[in-house]
Design a protein around this motif. Structure first.
Motif, short mmCIF file in Angstrom:
data_model
loop_
_atom_site.label_atom_id
_atom_site.label_comp_id
_atom_site.label_asym_id
_atom_site.label_seq_id
_atom_site.Cartn_x
_atom_site.Cartn_y
_atom_site.Cartn_z
N UNK A 1 -13.92 -126.81 -49.65
CA UNK A 1 -12.75 -126.92 -50.51
C UNK A 1 -12.92 -126.18 -51.83
N UNK A 2 -14.08 -125.56 -52.01
CA UNK A 2 -14.34 -124.82 -53.25
C UNK A 2 -14.74 -125.72 -54.39
N UNK A 3 -15.24 -126.91 -54.07
CA UNK A 3 -15.60 -127.88 -55.10
C UNK A 3 -17.11 -127.87 -55.35
N UNK A 4 -17.47 -128.15 -56.60
CA UNK A 4 -18.86 -128.25 -56.98
C UNK A 4 -19.03 -129.49 -57.87
N UNK A 5 -20.27 -129.88 -58.06
CA UNK A 5 -20.55 -131.12 -58.81
C UNK A 5 -21.49 -130.84 -59.97
N UNK A 6 -21.11 -131.33 -61.15
CA UNK A 6 -22.10 -131.43 -62.22
C UNK A 6 -22.30 -132.91 -62.51
N UNK A 7 -23.39 -133.23 -63.19
CA UNK A 7 -23.81 -134.63 -63.33
C UNK A 7 -23.97 -135.01 -64.79
N UNK A 8 -23.60 -136.24 -65.08
CA UNK A 8 -23.93 -136.83 -66.38
C UNK A 8 -24.70 -138.12 -66.11
N UNK A 9 -25.58 -138.46 -67.02
CA UNK A 9 -26.38 -139.66 -66.81
C UNK A 9 -26.72 -140.33 -68.12
N UNK A 10 -26.77 -141.64 -68.09
CA UNK A 10 -27.11 -142.44 -69.27
C UNK A 10 -27.29 -143.89 -68.84
N UNK A 11 -27.50 -144.75 -69.80
CA UNK A 11 -27.75 -146.16 -69.47
C UNK A 11 -26.55 -146.82 -68.82
N UNK A 12 -25.34 -146.44 -69.23
CA UNK A 12 -24.15 -147.08 -68.67
C UNK A 12 -23.88 -146.62 -67.24
N UNK A 13 -23.96 -145.30 -67.00
CA UNK A 13 -23.66 -144.82 -65.66
C UNK A 13 -24.24 -143.43 -65.42
N UNK A 14 -24.46 -143.14 -64.16
CA UNK A 14 -24.75 -141.79 -63.70
C UNK A 14 -23.57 -141.39 -62.82
N UNK A 15 -22.96 -140.23 -63.14
CA UNK A 15 -21.70 -139.89 -62.47
C UNK A 15 -21.71 -138.43 -62.00
N UNK A 16 -21.09 -138.23 -60.83
CA UNK A 16 -20.85 -136.89 -60.31
C UNK A 16 -19.42 -136.49 -60.67
#
Length: 380
Positions: free
Chosen positions: A294-309
Protein backbone atom coordinates in the motif's frame (compact mmCIF):
# COMPACT_ATOMS: atom_id res chain seq x y z
CA UNK A 1 -7.25 4.37 6.32
CA UNK A 2 -6.04 2.52 3.25
CA UNK A 3 -7.62 -0.85 2.48
CA UNK A 4 -6.76 -4.11 0.73
CA UNK A 5 -9.45 -6.23 -0.89
CA UNK A 6 -9.26 -10.02 -0.64
CA UNK A 7 -10.36 -11.43 -4.01
CA UNK A 8 -10.33 -14.72 -5.85
CA UNK A 9 -12.56 -17.45 -7.20
CA UNK A 10 -15.22 -18.96 -4.92
CA UNK A 11 -14.03 -21.54 -2.37
CA UNK A 12 -10.34 -20.63 -2.42
CA UNK A 13 -10.27 -19.56 1.25
CA UNK A 14 -10.95 -15.81 1.04
CA UNK A 15 -13.38 -15.60 3.95
CA UNK A 16 -11.30 -17.99 6.05
CA UNK A 17 -8.27 -15.77 5.41
CA UNK A 18 -10.26 -12.64 6.27
CA UNK A 19 -11.28 -14.19 9.59
CA UNK A 20 -7.65 -15.09 10.19
CA UNK A 21 -6.15 -11.65 9.54
CA UNK A 22 -8.90 -9.87 11.51
CA UNK A 23 -8.84 -12.45 14.33
CA UNK A 24 -12.63 -12.69 14.14
CA UNK A 25 -15.31 -14.89 12.66
CA UNK A 26 -17.15 -12.05 10.94
CA UNK A 27 -17.09 -13.62 7.48
CA UNK A 28 -19.13 -16.70 6.70
CA UNK A 29 -16.92 -19.43 5.30
CA UNK A 30 -18.84 -22.23 3.59
CA UNK A 31 -18.30 -24.86 0.93
CA UNK A 32 -20.43 -23.29 -1.78
CA UNK A 33 -20.01 -20.34 -4.17
CA UNK A 34 -21.10 -16.82 -3.14
CA UNK A 35 -21.49 -17.47 0.60
CA UNK A 36 -20.17 -13.89 0.81
CA UNK A 37 -22.42 -11.30 -0.82
CA UNK A 38 -21.82 -8.00 0.94
CA UNK A 39 -18.16 -7.24 1.67
CA UNK A 40 -16.91 -7.72 5.23
CA UNK A 41 -14.65 -5.03 6.66
CA UNK A 42 -12.04 -5.47 9.36
CA UNK A 43 -9.27 -3.38 10.92
CA UNK A 44 -6.04 -5.37 11.11
CA UNK A 45 -3.06 -4.54 13.31
CA UNK A 46 0.33 -4.87 11.63
CA UNK A 47 2.64 -7.29 13.48
CA UNK A 48 5.83 -5.47 14.48
CA UNK A 49 8.34 -7.04 16.85
CA UNK A 50 10.08 -3.67 17.20
CA UNK A 51 7.34 -2.40 19.49
CA UNK A 52 8.05 -5.05 22.12
CA UNK A 53 11.78 -4.40 21.95
CA UNK A 54 11.43 -0.62 22.31
CA UNK A 55 8.88 -0.92 25.09
CA UNK A 56 11.42 -2.83 27.19
CA UNK A 57 14.01 -0.10 26.67
CA UNK A 58 11.53 2.63 27.63
CA UNK A 59 9.47 0.60 30.14
CA UNK A 60 6.36 1.64 28.25
CA UNK A 61 2.93 1.10 29.76
CA UNK A 62 1.20 0.63 26.40
CA UNK A 63 1.93 -0.55 22.86
CA UNK A 64 0.08 0.90 19.86
CA UNK A 65 0.67 -0.89 16.53
CA UNK A 66 -0.06 0.37 13.03
CA UNK A 67 -3.27 -0.76 11.36
CA UNK A 68 -4.81 -1.20 7.91
CA UNK A 69 -8.21 -2.30 6.66
CA UNK A 70 -8.99 -5.58 4.93
CA UNK A 71 -12.11 -6.16 2.87
CA UNK A 72 -13.49 -9.62 2.15
CA UNK A 73 -15.00 -9.48 -1.35
CA UNK A 74 -17.24 -12.18 -2.81
CA UNK A 75 -15.79 -14.66 -5.27
CA UNK A 76 -15.49 -13.67 -8.91
CA UNK A 77 -16.34 -16.07 -11.70
CA UNK A 78 -15.73 -16.21 -15.43
CA UNK A 79 -18.03 -13.66 -17.06
CA UNK A 80 -18.08 -11.33 -14.03
CA UNK A 81 -17.25 -8.34 -16.25
CA UNK A 82 -20.47 -9.11 -18.16
CA UNK A 83 -22.51 -9.45 -14.98
CA UNK A 84 -22.16 -13.18 -14.28
CA UNK A 85 -22.41 -14.15 -10.60
CA UNK A 86 -23.42 -10.61 -9.59
CA UNK A 87 -20.09 -9.65 -11.16
CA UNK A 88 -20.73 -5.94 -11.65
CA UNK A 89 -21.56 -5.55 -7.97
CA UNK A 90 -18.44 -7.41 -6.89
CA UNK A 91 -16.21 -5.50 -9.31
CA UNK A 92 -17.46 -2.25 -7.82
CA UNK A 93 -16.31 -3.48 -4.40
CA UNK A 94 -12.82 -4.07 -5.82
CA UNK A 95 -12.83 -0.58 -7.29
CA UNK A 96 -13.19 0.90 -3.79
CA UNK A 97 -10.06 -0.68 -2.27
CA UNK A 98 -6.47 0.55 -2.61
CA UNK A 99 -4.74 -2.78 -3.20
CA UNK A 100 -5.64 -6.37 -4.04
CA UNK A 101 -4.77 -9.59 -2.24
CA UNK A 102 -5.57 -12.33 -4.72
CA UNK A 103 -6.05 -15.61 -2.86
CA UNK A 104 -5.08 -18.63 -4.92
CA UNK A 105 -6.06 -22.16 -4.03
CA UNK A 106 -2.97 -24.35 -3.78
CA UNK A 107 -4.50 -27.15 -1.72
CA UNK A 108 -6.05 -30.40 -2.86
CA UNK A 109 -9.27 -31.38 -1.07
CA UNK A 110 -12.02 -33.44 -2.67
CA UNK A 111 -14.45 -32.24 -0.01
CA UNK A 112 -14.06 -28.57 -1.03
CA UNK A 113 -15.71 -27.86 -4.37
CA UNK A 114 -13.69 -26.01 -7.02
CA UNK A 115 -15.73 -24.05 -9.55
CA UNK A 116 -13.54 -25.36 -12.39
CA UNK A 117 -13.42 -28.93 -11.13
CA UNK A 118 -9.67 -29.08 -10.50
CA UNK A 119 -6.83 -27.20 -8.79
CA UNK A 120 -4.79 -25.09 -11.20
CA UNK A 121 -3.71 -21.82 -9.58
CA UNK A 122 -2.29 -20.13 -12.71
CA UNK A 123 -5.50 -20.86 -14.61
CA UNK A 124 -7.48 -19.41 -11.69
CA UNK A 125 -5.35 -16.27 -11.63
CA UNK A 126 -5.88 -15.77 -15.33
CA UNK A 127 -9.66 -16.11 -14.93
CA UNK A 128 -9.64 -13.31 -12.34
CA UNK A 129 -7.24 -11.14 -14.30
CA UNK A 130 -9.20 -11.55 -17.51
CA UNK A 131 -12.37 -10.30 -15.82
CA UNK A 132 -10.56 -7.31 -14.31
CA UNK A 133 -8.92 -6.48 -17.64
CA UNK A 134 -12.22 -6.76 -19.54
CA UNK A 135 -13.82 -4.43 -17.01
CA UNK A 136 -10.98 -1.92 -17.49
CA UNK A 137 -11.26 -2.12 -21.27
CA UNK A 138 -14.95 -1.32 -20.92
CA UNK A 139 -14.17 1.61 -18.63
CA UNK A 140 -11.61 3.09 -21.03
CA UNK A 141 -13.82 2.54 -24.09
CA UNK A 142 -16.66 4.47 -22.46
CA UNK A 143 -14.27 7.20 -21.38
CA UNK A 144 -12.94 7.50 -24.92
CA UNK A 145 -16.46 7.96 -26.25
CA UNK A 146 -17.08 10.76 -23.74
CA UNK A 147 -13.80 12.49 -24.65
CA UNK A 148 -14.29 12.51 -28.42
CA UNK A 149 -16.14 15.83 -28.65
CA UNK A 150 -13.64 17.63 -26.43
CA UNK A 151 -10.72 16.13 -28.37
CA UNK A 152 -12.17 17.34 -31.67
CA UNK A 153 -12.52 20.83 -30.17
CA UNK A 154 -8.82 20.82 -29.31
CA UNK A 155 -9.16 20.55 -25.52
CA UNK A 156 -5.61 19.91 -24.22
CA UNK A 157 -6.69 18.00 -21.12
CA UNK A 158 -8.95 15.72 -23.17
CA UNK A 159 -6.15 15.12 -25.68
CA UNK A 160 -3.75 14.17 -22.88
CA UNK A 161 -6.25 11.71 -21.43
CA UNK A 162 -6.96 10.22 -24.85
CA UNK A 163 -3.24 9.73 -25.46
CA UNK A 164 -2.89 7.77 -22.20
CA UNK A 165 -5.89 5.64 -23.10
CA UNK A 166 -4.32 4.92 -26.49
CA UNK A 167 -1.31 3.52 -24.62
CA UNK A 168 -3.34 1.54 -22.12
CA UNK A 169 -5.87 -0.17 -24.39
CA UNK A 170 -3.35 -2.18 -26.48
CA UNK A 171 -1.57 -3.14 -23.25
CA UNK A 172 -4.82 -4.41 -21.73
CA UNK A 173 -5.83 -6.14 -24.94
CA UNK A 174 -2.57 -8.09 -24.73
CA UNK A 175 -3.81 -9.45 -21.38
CA UNK A 176 -1.48 -7.31 -19.29
CA UNK A 177 -2.58 -5.35 -16.19
CA UNK A 178 -2.52 -1.54 -16.36
CA UNK A 179 -0.10 -1.61 -13.42
CA UNK A 180 2.71 -2.84 -15.70
CA UNK A 181 2.14 -0.34 -18.54
CA UNK A 182 5.15 1.87 -19.32
CA UNK A 183 3.83 5.35 -18.47
CA UNK A 184 5.62 8.57 -17.63
CA UNK A 185 4.98 10.19 -14.25
CA UNK A 186 2.50 12.61 -15.81
CA UNK A 187 0.75 9.81 -17.72
CA UNK A 188 0.59 7.78 -14.53
CA UNK A 189 -1.02 10.70 -12.73
CA UNK A 190 -3.69 10.95 -15.43
CA UNK A 191 -4.22 7.17 -15.40
CA UNK A 192 -5.06 7.29 -11.69
CA UNK A 193 -8.14 9.30 -12.61
CA UNK A 194 -9.46 6.29 -14.55
CA UNK A 195 -9.70 4.14 -11.37
CA UNK A 196 -8.75 0.99 -13.24
CA UNK A 197 -9.00 -2.32 -11.40
CA UNK A 198 -5.73 -3.64 -12.83
CA UNK A 199 -3.84 -0.51 -11.83
CA UNK A 200 -4.09 -1.47 -8.16
CA UNK A 201 -0.97 -2.94 -6.55
CA UNK A 202 -1.47 -6.68 -6.18
CA UNK A 203 0.00 -9.49 -4.12
CA UNK A 204 -0.83 -13.18 -4.29
CA UNK A 205 -1.63 -15.36 -1.27
CA UNK A 206 -1.01 -19.06 -1.94
CA UNK A 207 -3.41 -20.90 0.36
CA UNK A 208 -2.01 -24.33 1.24
CA UNK A 209 -3.32 -27.12 3.44
CA UNK A 210 -2.20 -27.49 7.04
CA UNK A 211 -0.33 -30.69 6.15
CA UNK A 212 1.67 -28.96 3.37
CA UNK A 213 2.71 -25.71 5.04
CA UNK A 214 5.94 -26.97 6.62
CA UNK A 215 7.19 -28.56 3.40
CA UNK A 216 6.31 -25.55 1.24
CA UNK A 217 7.85 -23.12 3.74
CA UNK A 218 11.04 -25.18 3.76
CA UNK A 219 11.10 -25.11 -0.06
CA UNK A 220 10.93 -21.32 -0.04
CA UNK A 221 13.56 -20.91 2.68
CA UNK A 222 16.05 -23.31 1.09
CA UNK A 223 15.24 -22.58 -2.54
CA UNK A 224 15.11 -26.33 -3.21
CA UNK A 225 12.02 -27.34 -5.21
CA UNK A 226 9.96 -30.29 -4.03
CA UNK A 227 7.98 -31.49 -7.03
CA UNK A 228 6.74 -34.53 -5.13
CA UNK A 229 4.28 -32.32 -3.25
CA UNK A 230 1.49 -30.86 -5.44
CA UNK A 231 1.16 -27.78 -3.22
CA UNK A 232 4.86 -27.00 -3.69
CA UNK A 233 4.46 -27.23 -7.47
CA UNK A 234 1.42 -24.94 -7.33
CA UNK A 235 3.20 -22.34 -5.16
CA UNK A 236 6.27 -22.31 -7.40
CA UNK A 237 4.04 -21.72 -10.43
CA UNK A 238 2.26 -18.81 -8.72
CA UNK A 239 5.56 -17.23 -7.64
CA UNK A 240 6.85 -17.35 -11.22
CA UNK A 241 3.61 -15.96 -12.63
CA UNK A 242 3.47 -13.16 -10.07
CA UNK A 243 7.02 -12.11 -10.86
CA UNK A 244 6.73 -12.29 -14.65
CA UNK A 245 3.24 -10.84 -15.13
CA UNK A 246 2.84 -8.45 -12.18
CA UNK A 247 6.40 -7.77 -10.99
CA UNK A 248 5.13 -8.69 -7.53
CA UNK A 249 5.46 -11.47 -4.98
CA UNK A 250 3.46 -14.40 -3.68
CA UNK A 251 3.14 -15.17 0.03
CA UNK A 252 2.35 -18.64 1.35
CA UNK A 253 -0.36 -18.88 3.99
CA UNK A 254 -2.54 -21.57 5.52
CA UNK A 255 -5.88 -19.95 6.23
CA UNK A 256 -7.07 -23.24 7.71
CA UNK A 257 -4.35 -23.24 10.35
CA UNK A 258 -4.86 -19.60 11.23
CA UNK A 259 -8.62 -20.08 11.57
CA UNK A 260 -7.89 -22.73 14.19
CA UNK A 261 -5.63 -20.29 16.07
CA UNK A 262 -8.19 -17.47 16.32
CA UNK A 263 -9.53 -18.58 19.71
CA UNK A 264 -6.24 -19.85 21.18
CA UNK A 265 -4.10 -17.92 23.70
CA UNK A 266 -0.78 -16.82 22.19
CA UNK A 267 1.29 -19.42 24.05
CA UNK A 268 -1.00 -22.24 22.90
CA UNK A 269 -0.91 -20.92 19.32
CA UNK A 270 2.91 -20.95 19.31
CA UNK A 271 2.92 -24.50 20.66
CA UNK A 272 0.41 -25.59 18.02
CA UNK A 273 2.54 -24.17 15.21
CA UNK A 274 5.69 -25.73 16.60
CA UNK A 275 3.91 -29.08 16.54
CA UNK A 276 3.37 -28.57 12.81
CA UNK A 277 7.01 -27.70 12.28
CA UNK A 278 6.45 -24.04 11.33
CA UNK A 279 7.02 -20.67 12.97
CA UNK A 280 3.84 -19.09 11.64
CA UNK A 281 0.89 -19.73 9.34
CA UNK A 282 2.14 -16.94 7.06
CA UNK A 283 -0.64 -14.50 7.89
CA UNK A 284 1.66 -12.09 9.75
CA UNK A 285 4.02 -12.06 6.77
CA UNK A 286 1.07 -11.36 4.47
CA UNK A 287 -0.19 -8.44 6.59
CA UNK A 288 3.26 -6.82 6.62
CA UNK A 289 3.62 -7.37 2.87
CA UNK A 290 0.24 -5.75 2.21
CA UNK A 291 1.18 -2.79 4.42
CA UNK A 292 4.24 -2.14 2.25
CA UNK A 293 2.29 -2.90 -0.92
CA UNK A 294 0.00 0.00 0.00
CA UNK A 295 3.07 2.25 0.02
CA UNK A 296 3.00 2.59 3.80
CA UNK A 297 5.97 2.79 6.14
CA UNK A 298 6.34 2.98 9.91
CA UNK A 299 8.30 5.24 12.18
CA UNK A 300 8.36 4.71 15.94
CA UNK A 301 8.09 6.79 19.07
CA UNK A 302 8.77 5.44 22.52
CA UNK A 303 8.57 6.61 26.11
CA UNK A 304 7.25 5.59 29.51
CA UNK A 305 3.61 6.16 28.55
CA UNK A 306 3.61 4.29 25.24
CA UNK A 307 5.57 2.87 22.35
CA UNK A 308 3.73 3.53 19.10
CA UNK A 309 4.02 2.74 15.41
CA UNK A 310 3.03 5.71 13.23
CA UNK A 311 1.96 5.17 9.65
CA UNK A 312 3.34 7.37 6.87
CA UNK A 313 3.63 7.06 3.10
CA UNK A 314 6.93 6.02 1.56
CA UNK A 315 8.87 9.16 0.74
CA UNK A 316 7.25 11.39 3.37
CA UNK A 317 9.54 14.07 4.75
CA UNK A 318 9.94 14.86 8.45
CA UNK A 319 7.29 17.63 8.71
CA UNK A 320 4.62 15.42 7.08
CA UNK A 321 5.58 12.56 9.39
CA UNK A 322 5.28 14.88 12.37
CA UNK A 323 1.83 15.92 11.18
CA UNK A 324 0.61 12.35 11.59
CA UNK A 325 0.91 12.86 15.34
CA UNK A 326 -0.72 16.30 15.32
CA UNK A 327 -1.12 19.09 12.80
CA UNK A 328 0.66 21.45 15.22
CA UNK A 329 3.78 19.28 14.96
CA UNK A 330 3.88 19.83 11.21
CA UNK A 331 2.93 23.50 11.34
CA UNK A 332 5.57 24.34 13.96
CA UNK A 333 8.19 21.80 12.91
CA UNK A 334 11.75 22.72 13.94
CA UNK A 335 13.71 19.47 13.74
CA UNK A 336 13.56 15.72 14.30
CA UNK A 337 15.84 13.70 16.54
CA UNK A 338 16.28 10.42 14.70
CA UNK A 339 17.99 7.14 15.43
CA UNK A 340 17.67 3.88 13.53
CA UNK A 341 15.91 1.09 15.41
CA UNK A 342 18.85 -1.30 15.02
CA UNK A 343 21.34 1.27 16.33
CA UNK A 344 19.18 2.09 19.34
CA UNK A 345 18.69 -1.56 20.25
CA UNK A 346 22.38 -2.37 19.81
CA UNK A 347 23.43 0.50 22.08
CA UNK A 348 20.61 0.01 24.61
CA UNK A 349 19.52 3.59 25.30
CA UNK A 350 19.05 7.02 23.77
CA UNK A 351 21.90 8.38 25.90
CA UNK A 352 24.35 5.83 24.51
CA UNK A 353 23.04 6.37 20.98
CA UNK A 354 23.73 10.10 21.39
CA UNK A 355 27.23 9.43 22.73
CA UNK A 356 27.96 7.15 19.78
CA UNK A 357 26.76 9.74 17.28
CA UNK A 358 23.85 7.56 16.20
CA UNK A 359 21.19 10.06 17.23
CA UNK A 360 20.94 12.65 14.48
CA UNK A 361 19.23 16.02 14.14
CA UNK A 362 17.34 16.13 10.84
CA UNK A 363 15.57 19.04 9.17
CA UNK A 364 12.59 19.59 6.89
CA UNK A 365 14.05 17.80 3.88
CA UNK A 366 14.77 14.55 5.68
CA UNK A 367 12.86 11.57 4.24
CA UNK A 368 11.74 9.44 7.16
CA UNK A 369 12.78 5.79 6.85
CA UNK A 370 10.91 2.70 7.95
CA UNK A 371 12.07 1.83 11.46
CA UNK A 372 13.30 5.31 12.40
CA UNK A 373 12.79 6.09 16.08
CA UNK A 374 11.88 9.76 16.19
CA UNK A 375 11.25 12.62 18.59
CA UNK A 376 10.08 15.89 17.07
CA UNK A 377 10.91 19.44 18.11
CA UNK A 378 8.25 21.99 17.28
CA UNK A 379 6.98 25.40 18.29
CA UNK A 380 3.58 26.98 17.59
Amino acid sequence: MLSAGIVGLPNVGKSTLFNAVTRTRKAQAANYPFCTIDPNLGIVTVPDFRLDVLSKISHSKKLVPAAIEFVDIAGLVKGASAGEGLGNQFLSHIREVNAIVQVVRCFEDDDVHHVSGSVDPVRDIEVINTELILSDIGTLTKRTERLQKAVRMGDKAAKAEAAVIEKLLPHLNDGKPALTAALSDEEGRLAKEFFLLTSKPTIFACNVAESDLAAVTNMIETGVANDAIPAAVHVKAVQQYAASHFATSAVVISAQIESELVDLPEADAVEYLEGLGVKSSGVGTLIRAVYHLLGLRTYLTTGEQETRAWTIRAGDKAPAAAGVIHSDFERGFIAAEVTAFNDLVALGSFAKAREAGKLRIEGKEYVVQDGDVVEFRFNV
